[in-house]
Design an enzyme around this catalytic site. Structure first.
Site, PDB file in Angstrom:
ATOM      1  N   SER A  26       0.800  -1.229   0.000  1.00  0.00           N
ATOM      2  CA  SER A  26       0.000   0.000   0.000  1.00  0.00           C
ATOM      3  C   SER A  26       0.834   1.281   0.000  1.00  0.00           C
ATOM      4  O   SER A  26       0.295   2.358  -0.228  1.00  0.00           O
ATOM      5  CB  SER A  26      -0.964   0.017   1.187  1.00  0.00           C
ATOM      6  OG  SER A  26      -0.264   0.179   2.405  1.00  0.00           O
ATOM      7  N   LYS A  63       0.467   4.900   6.298  1.00  0.00           N
ATOM      8  CA  LYS A  63      -0.185   5.640   5.217  1.00  0.00           C
ATOM      9  C   LYS A  63       0.314   7.081   5.234  1.00  0.00           C
ATOM     10  O   LYS A  63       0.889   7.547   6.203  1.00  0.00           O
ATOM     11  CB  LYS A  63      -1.711   5.644   5.380  1.00  0.00           C
ATOM     12  CG  LYS A  63      -2.366   4.274   5.314  1.00  0.00           C
ATOM     13  CD  LYS A  63      -2.335   3.691   3.928  1.00  0.00           C
ATOM     14  CE  LYS A  63      -3.013   2.348   3.846  1.00  0.00           C
ATOM     15  NZ  LYS A  63      -2.224   1.215   4.293  1.00  0.00           N
TER      16      LYS A  63
END
Length: 104
Positions: A26, A63
């Site tokens: 990710s 993230k």
């Protein structure tokens, strides 16, 4: 689960640090690959654009800390894999640290 030596020049006095092993893809476009060791500075506040370690319930994720949308900070993947979507943190979710450096 193990000790990893980190050069003192990578650590700023007055901060606590921890290391995570990244899992998944990710954040592959942000320089964090599956299996990388990531040096993280422990802190609960971050700036827009920081790569953060967030605790989402019982799950930990890395993230990008996005700009506020409707008063909420979004957690953004930076991935070549389109299945990863932005995350809206819920009640009780929190930032645990900021990525200082990818070690390997």
């Amino acid at each position: 689960d193990e000790y990893i030596l980190v050069d003192k020049s990578k650590l700023k006095p007055g901060f606590d640090y921890f290391i995570l092993r990244a899992e998944g893809d990710s954040m592959n476009q942000a320089g964090i690959q599956n299996g990388d060791l990531v040096l993280c500075r422990q802190q609960q506040k971050a700036d827009t654009g920081d790569r953060v370690i967030a605790l989402l319930g019982d799950n930990v994720t890395i993230k990008e800390y996005g700009a506020r949308e409707n008063g909420v900070r979004m957690l953004l993947p930076r991935s070549s894999n389109p299945r990863h979507q932005a995350i809206t943190p819920g009640d009780g979710d929190s930032v645990q640290g900021v990525v200082q450096e990818v070690l390997e």
